[in-house]
Motif scaffolding. Structure first.
Motif, short mmCIF file in Angstrom:
data_model
loop_
_atom_site.label_atom_id
_atom_site.label_comp_id
_atom_site.label_asym_id
_atom_site.label_seq_id
_atom_site.Cartn_x
_atom_site.Cartn_y
_atom_site.Cartn_z
N ARG A 194 1.08 -1.58 0.15
CA ARG A 194 0.27 0.40 -0.25
C ARG A 194 0.74 1.88 -0.07
O ARG A 194 -0.08 2.52 -0.12
N TYR A 195 1.75 1.47 0.98
CA TYR A 195 2.61 2.58 0.70
C TYR A 195 3.46 3.08 -0.06
O TYR A 195 3.33 3.80 -1.10
N PHE A 196 4.35 1.79 -0.94
CA PHE A 196 5.26 2.01 -2.19
C PHE A 196 4.07 1.97 -3.22
O PHE A 196 4.58 2.12 -4.68
N LYS A 197 2.82 1.66 -3.88
CA LYS A 197 1.90 1.72 -4.50
C LYS A 197 1.73 3.22 -5.42
O LYS A 197 1.45 4.23 -4.34
N GLU A 201 9.65 5.21 -8.06
CA GLU A 201 11.13 4.87 -7.00
C GLU A 201 10.72 5.26 -5.48
O GLU A 201 10.88 5.73 -4.47
N PRO A 202 10.49 3.25 -4.82
CA PRO A 202 10.48 3.02 -3.71
C PRO A 202 11.57 3.47 -2.82
O PRO A 202 12.31 2.89 -3.05
N ASP A 208 14.79 7.43 3.94
CA ASP A 208 15.19 7.27 3.00
C ASP A 208 15.64 6.80 1.88
O ASP A 208 16.29 7.86 0.81
N ASP A 209 16.70 5.50 2.00
CA ASP A 209 17.23 4.76 1.36
C ASP A 209 16.93 4.22 0.59
O ASP A 209 15.46 3.99 0.62
N PHE A 210 16.86 3.94 -0.88
CA PHE A 210 16.34 2.89 -1.76
C PHE A 210 16.07 2.06 -0.91
O PHE A 210 16.95 0.69 -0.19
N HIS A 213 13.72 -4.40 -2.05
CA HIS A 213 12.41 -5.48 -2.13
C HIS A 213 11.89 -5.57 -2.65
O HIS A 213 11.75 -4.12 -3.63
N GLU A 214 11.63 -6.14 -3.08
CA GLU A 214 10.40 -6.68 -4.49
C GLU A 214 8.96 -6.27 -3.66
O GLU A 214 8.60 -6.44 -2.28
N ILE A 215 8.70 -5.07 -4.41
CA ILE A 215 7.11 -4.30 -3.99
C ILE A 215 6.03 -5.79 -3.98
O ILE A 215 5.57 -5.67 -5.54
#
Length: 227
Positions: A194-197, A201-202, A208-210, A213-215
């Motif tokens: 939900r957060y990265f939907k 760039e996640p 704030d690091d990249f 993991h697979e979303i």
């Protein structure tokens, strides 16, 4: 909201699932009103989230019982000891899971009456059926019911091991972890989805690091997916 209860041996053990059109704030107010009426009966509705699909669940809990006595009328002492050892394995693991092999091996360390392999397998089936554990491909995790009803026990007994989800603030076992050694926050898989939907760039919501993991995809409730 559909509240499902199961009355066993004179006390409630229950699980409830969300199926409602109420807005979250009004639903929480509604639950608070119910709990104020339940308080004299030492009962309380507690909210939790399924780590598997992110759905909200509500459990009706008997507050007059401790975490141990809640199960003691249904399980023998050696069965409860093995359940605690299973919780030790799950909480202490990196992925929030315990294999059936590791659980079977832990029977050798029981201080109460030893359990045979067949008895252990039968017990694990009962714990899954009673919704204290979940099983998938020979690996066991704590069920939503267990996390809700045993939350205080888990936080007290495993206070140095348990972390909470950075997004929903519930106890996190099935989750992704920020790989920044100075951060290390945990986020439930459904919360990650939900957060990265929709984000191009996640990035970690804390440091704030990249986010490497697979979303996972957002999983819709079953009632909606059938429409």
């Amino acid at each position: 909201m559909a509240l499902l209860t199961n009355k066993e041996r004179g006390h409630f053990t229950s699980i409830a699932v969300k199926n409602t059109t109420h807005t979250p704030d009004k639903l929480d107010d509604f639950i608070d009103t119910i709990n104020s009426k339940l308080q004299p009966m030492f009962m309380q509705i507690r909210k939790g989230m399924s780590e598997d699909d992110g759905q909200q669940y509500y459990a009706l809990v008997n507050m007059a019982e401790t975490d141990v006595t809640r199960m003691s009328s249904d399980y023998a002492d050696n069965e409860l000891e093995l359940f605690r050892k299973t919780m030790d394995l799950i909480v202490g693991s990196e992925n929030g899971k315990a294999s059936s092999t590791d659980i079977l091996n832990s029977t050798d360390t029981l201080t109460t009456k030893k359990l045979k392999k067949s008895e252990t397998e039968h017990l694990l089936n009962r714990l899954v059926k009673d919704k204290w554990l979940r099983e998938k491909r020979g690996e066991y995790t704590l069920s939503t019911r267990c996390i809700i009803e045993m939350e205080q026990y888990i936080r007290t007994m495993y206070q140095d091991q348990v972390k909470v989800c950075h997004i929903c603030h519930n106890i996190a076992f099935q989750c992704q972890i920020c790989e920044n050694p100075t951060c290390g926050i945990k986020i439930h898989n459904p919360c990650v989805a939900r957060y990265f939907k929709g984000r191009s760039e996640p990035r970690c919501p804390a440091c704030d690091d990249f986010w490497p993991h697979e979303i996972p995809e957002v999983r819709r409730p079953q009632s909606q997916s059938r429409r």
